[in-house]
Design a protein around this motif. Sequence first.
Motif, PDB file in Angstrom:
ATOM      1  N   GLN A  97       0.902  -1.148   0.000  1.00  0.00           N
ATOM      2  CA  GLN A  97       0.000   0.000   0.000  1.00  0.00           C
ATOM      3  C   GLN A  97       0.940   1.197   0.000  1.00  0.00           C
ATOM      4  N   PRO A  98       0.979   2.011  -1.082  1.00  0.00           N
ATOM      5  CA  PRO A  98       2.091   2.955  -1.269  1.00  0.00           C
ATOM      6  C   PRO A  98       1.829   4.395  -0.817  1.00  0.00           C
ATOM      7  N   SER A  99       0.666   4.661  -0.254  1.00  0.00           N
ATOM      8  CA  SER A  99       0.315   6.063  -0.021  1.00  0.00           C
ATOM      9  C   SER A  99       0.364   6.446   1.457  1.00  0.00           C
ATOM     10  N   GLY A 150      12.301   0.800  -0.667  1.00  0.00           N
ATOM     11  CA  GLY A 150      12.141   1.546   0.577  1.00  0.00           C
ATOM     12  C   GLY A 150      11.786   2.975   0.218  1.00  0.00           C
ATOM     13  N   SER A 151      11.933   3.865   1.170  1.00  0.00           N
ATOM     14  CA  SER A 151      11.498   5.236   0.938  1.00  0.00           C
ATOM     15  C   SER A 151      12.445   6.183   1.663  1.00  0.00           C
ATOM     16  N   MET A 152      12.818   7.284   0.987  1.00  0.00           N
ATOM     17  CA  MET A 152      13.650   8.298   1.647  1.00  0.00           C
ATOM     18  C   MET A 152      12.941   8.837   2.889  1.00  0.00           C
ATOM     19  N   ILE A 204       2.122   6.486   8.923  1.00  0.00           N
ATOM     20  CA  ILE A 204       2.088   5.038   9.196  1.00  0.00           C
ATOM     21  C   ILE A 204       2.670   4.281   7.994  1.00  0.00           C
ATOM     22  N   TYR A 205       2.353   4.750   6.803  1.00  0.00           N
ATOM     23  CA  TYR A 205       2.930   4.112   5.606  1.00  0.00           C
ATOM     24  C   TYR A 205       4.463   4.093   5.710  1.00  0.00           C
ATOM     25  N   HIS A 206       5.050   5.264   5.981  1.00  0.00           N
ATOM     26  CA  HIS A 206       6.519   5.313   6.047  1.00  0.00           C
ATOM     27  C   HIS A 206       7.045   4.416   7.168  1.00  0.00           C
ATOM     28  N   THR A 207       6.258   4.331   8.244  1.00  0.00           N
ATOM     29  CA  THR A 207       6.685   3.490   9.365  1.00  0.00           C
ATOM     30  C   THR A 207       6.687   2.012   8.946  1.00  0.00           C
ATOM     31  N   THR A 266       1.554  12.010  -6.412  1.00  0.00           N
ATOM     32  CA  THR A 266       2.743  12.604  -5.778  1.00  0.00           C
ATOM     33  C   THR A 266       2.851  14.069  -6.245  1.00  0.00           C
ATOM     34  N   VAL A 267       3.631  14.840  -5.511  1.00  0.00           N
ATOM     35  CA  VAL A 267       3.496  16.296  -5.587  1.00  0.00           C
ATOM     36  C   VAL A 267       3.704  16.872  -7.002  1.00  0.00           C
ATOM     37  N   ILE A 268       4.709  16.407  -7.724  1.00  0.00           N
ATOM     38  CA  ILE A 268       4.973  17.018  -9.048  1.00  0.00           C
ATOM     39  C   ILE A 268       3.847  16.652 -10.018  1.00  0.00           C
ATOM     40  N   LEU A 302      -1.937  25.787  -7.404  1.00  0.00           N
ATOM     41  CA  LEU A 302      -1.018  24.737  -6.957  1.00  0.00           C
ATOM     42  C   LEU A 302      -1.070  24.631  -5.439  1.00  0.00           C
ATOM     43  N   THR A 303      -1.311  23.418  -4.948  1.00  0.00           N
ATOM     44  CA  THR A 303      -1.560  23.192  -3.522  1.00  0.00           C
ATOM     45  C   THR A 303      -0.251  23.034  -2.741  1.00  0.00           C
ATOM     46  N   VAL A 304       0.392  24.159  -2.456  1.00  0.00           N
ATOM     47  CA  VAL A 304       1.595  24.115  -1.609  1.00  0.00           C
ATOM     48  C   VAL A 304       1.127  23.961  -0.159  1.00  0.00           C
ATOM     49  N   LYS A 336       1.567  16.468   9.361  1.00  0.00           N
ATOM     50  CA  LYS A 336       2.474  16.986  10.393  1.00  0.00           C
ATOM     51  C   LYS A 336       3.885  16.713   9.923  1.00  0.00           C
ATOM     52  N   GLU A 337       4.575  17.769   9.519  1.00  0.00           N
ATOM     53  CA  GLU A 337       5.936  17.623   8.986  1.00  0.00           C
ATOM     54  C   GLU A 337       6.633  18.967   9.123  1.00  0.00           C
ATOM     55  N   SER A 338       7.975  18.951   9.114  1.00  0.00           N
ATOM     56  CA  SER A 338       8.715  20.216   9.171  1.00  0.00           C
ATOM     57  C   SER A 338       8.551  20.922   7.837  1.00  0.00           C
TER      58      SER A 338
HETATM   59  N1  USQ Z   1       2.973  18.196  -0.875  1.00  0.00           N
HETATM   60  C1  USQ Z   1       2.493  19.484  -1.063  1.00  0.00           C
HETATM   61  N2  USQ Z   1       1.376  19.640  -1.835  1.00  0.00           N
HETATM   62  C2  USQ Z   1       0.742  18.575  -2.416  1.00  0.00           C
HETATM   63  C3  USQ Z   1       1.243  17.288  -2.219  1.00  0.00           C
HETATM   64  C4  USQ Z   1       2.362  17.140  -1.433  1.00  0.00           C
HETATM   65  O1  USQ Z   1       3.035  20.472  -0.561  1.00  0.00           O
HETATM   66  O2  USQ Z   1      -0.275  18.807  -3.104  1.00  0.00           O
HETATM   67  C5  USQ Z   1       4.189  17.998  -0.067  1.00  0.00           C
HETATM   68  C6  USQ Z   1       4.004  17.018   1.078  1.00  0.00           C
HETATM   69  O3  USQ Z   1       3.493  17.670   2.211  1.00  0.00           O
HETATM   70  C7  USQ Z   1       5.405  16.459   1.250  1.00  0.00           C
HETATM   71  C8  USQ Z   1       5.997  16.506  -0.153  1.00  0.00           C
HETATM   72  O4  USQ Z   1       5.171  17.390  -0.901  1.00  0.00           O
HETATM   73  O5  USQ Z   1       6.159  17.308   2.058  1.00  0.00           O
HETATM   74  C9  USQ Z   1       6.029  15.164  -0.850  1.00  0.00           C
HETATM   75  O6  USQ Z   1       4.729  14.607  -0.846  1.00  0.00           O
HETATM   76  P1  USQ Z   1       4.274  13.476  -1.864  1.00  0.00           P
HETATM   77  O7  USQ Z   1       2.798  13.277  -1.692  1.00  0.00           O
HETATM   78  O8  USQ Z   1       4.781  13.768  -3.219  1.00  0.00           O
HETATM   79  O9  USQ Z   1       5.116  12.226  -1.361  1.00  0.00           O
HETATM   80  P2  USQ Z   1       4.937  11.265  -0.081  1.00  0.00           P
HETATM   81  O10 USQ Z   1       3.612  11.364   0.540  1.00  0.00           O
HETATM   82  O11 USQ Z   1       6.105  11.483   0.810  1.00  0.00           O
HETATM   83  O12 USQ Z   1       5.028   9.814  -0.723  1.00  0.00           O
HETATM   84  C10 USQ Z   1       5.532   9.556  -2.023  1.00  0.00           C
HETATM   85  C11 USQ Z   1       5.023   8.197  -2.482  1.00  0.00           C
HETATM   86  C12 USQ Z   1       5.566   7.108  -1.571  1.00  0.00           C
HETATM   87  C13 USQ Z   1       7.084   7.204  -1.506  1.00  0.00           C
HETATM   88  C14 USQ Z   1       7.499   8.603  -1.076  1.00  0.00           C
HETATM   89  C15 USQ Z   1       8.981   8.830  -1.109  1.00  0.00           C
HETATM   90  O13 USQ Z   1       3.596   8.173  -2.486  1.00  0.00           O
HETATM   91  O14 USQ Z   1       5.156   5.824  -2.052  1.00  0.00           O
HETATM   92  O15 USQ Z   1       7.600   6.265  -0.605  1.00  0.00           O
HETATM   93  O16 USQ Z   1       6.943   9.572  -1.998  1.00  0.00           O
HETATM   94  S1  USQ Z   1       9.486   9.940   0.157  1.00  0.00           S
HETATM   95  O17 USQ Z   1       8.670  11.156   0.086  1.00  0.00           O
HETATM   96  O18 USQ Z   1      10.875  10.239  -0.014  1.00  0.00           O
HETATM   97  O19 USQ Z   1       9.235   9.272   1.414  1.00  0.00           O
END
Ligand code: USQ
Length: 395
Positions: free
Chosen positions: A113-115, A157-159, A194-197, A251-253, A266-268, A341-343
């Motif tokens: 489950q990747p999200s 794994g995941s960064m 929880i996913y990352h955990t 994912t964000v991009i 754009l949802t920052v 909840k993140e820095s």
């Molecule tokens: N973010 C925004 N706006 C958005 C979506 C995300 O500001 O509309 C921010 C998030 O708060 C976060 C960052 O962008 O700080 C990255 O979010 P993301 O949704 O692109 O990525 P994340 O939830 O961390 O998870 C994704 C994949 C996951 C993978 C991970 C790698 O879904 O499977 O393990 O990226 S990492 O982020 O390095 O843990």
Amino acid sequence: MKHILIMGGDGYLGWPTAMYFSNKGYKVTVADNYLRRNESKRLNCLPLYEVPDLEERSKIWYEKTGYEIKVIIGDLTSPDIIRNIFNGKVQYNWAIDKNFSGLPETVVHYAEQPSAPYSMIDYVHSNFTIQNNLLVTNNLMYSVRDLSPETHIIKLGSMGEYGTPNIDIEEGWIDIEHKGRKNRFLYPRQGGSIYHTTKIMDTDLLWFGVRMWNLKVTDLMQGPVYGIETEESKIDNRLRTLFNYDEIYGTVINRFITEAVTGYPLTVYGKGGQTRGFLNIKDTLQCIYKAESSPAKSGELRIFNQFMETLSVNEIADKVKFVGNKLGFNVIIKSIKNPRKESEEHYYNPVHQGLINLGVEPHYLTDDVLTEMFKVVEEYKGNVNKDIIMKNIRW
Ligand code: USQ
């Protein structure tokens, strides 16, 4: 010809990986239970365009290339489904050679489950994520231990497992000196969901397997991936990977480009200083290939940080706005209250040398790359459902 098993072969990365290896002449088997397809339907967050199911995609791939990708549809939390792949009792849902039972030299484990947001919806989704991700990993570990100990496990794994510590992030390991003595430990992990955990716990499981039973494991600590097309999907649009832009699976991009195309600000999240290590989907394929071609040794847990460049959310928003405006879209950036909840401002300096040393050639988020993505997303502009861009999931 090597045999490679891709667990989670229907996913965003799984299917492009299957085609990539198939194109290089590998025997490829994919296994998946359509979890992401089914959950994205149930949660009303469908991808940007419809994607044929695995059996259909494999048929199309075979028609177009003459290469076969064998398909197993099944839930890998059930031990028998995985064990059957290794003990000669496998049943394919689609294959030209249905009697093939060769052991895989390599398994790529994406079957999770990747999200992060999904895992934070509520305790039910959290439980599901823990159960799914850990059981699949444990089933794989025991199958390899019992039935094919020479098989190389490449686990995604995941960064995000490292979090955002105020010191440099090493590649998996850290040497600690304590009261005059030294030891090497897994670099401290502190996931933000929880996913990352569960990804951290996967690493712990496999590190246990390496220490106890000399398994061969590569753990790829991957950052958020962006992109749509790969060389193989260019053969036929029906081979394109699934592309999500909703709050759960996007994912964000990928989200920002879809938002830009449809005029959604754009949802920052919050201050936008959140910095991560990003990579193009094409580089994911290169990295997996390099890790496969020079496997971990018996009794080795080899860890690589898998990303090509670090970018903050604000930097990404600026790039998407710049390219979007040039292409004639009216792109607005809007900071919204952070649902996570993140820095939002932090130090971030992760090492990422291992894969480069193996010969990976990095690509970056250039204007051309963004333009190519804008063009594909624009084709499907009419499908975008703006109601699913934010789904109000709170940490
Ligand atoms: N973010 C925004 N706006 C958005 C979506 C995300 O500001 O509309 C921010 C998030 O708060 C976060 C960052 O962008 O700080 C990255 O979010 P993301 O949704 O692109 O990525 P994340 O939830 O961390 O998870 C994704 C994949 C996951 C993978 C991970 C790698 O879904 O499977 O393990 O990226 S990492 O982020 O390095 O843990």
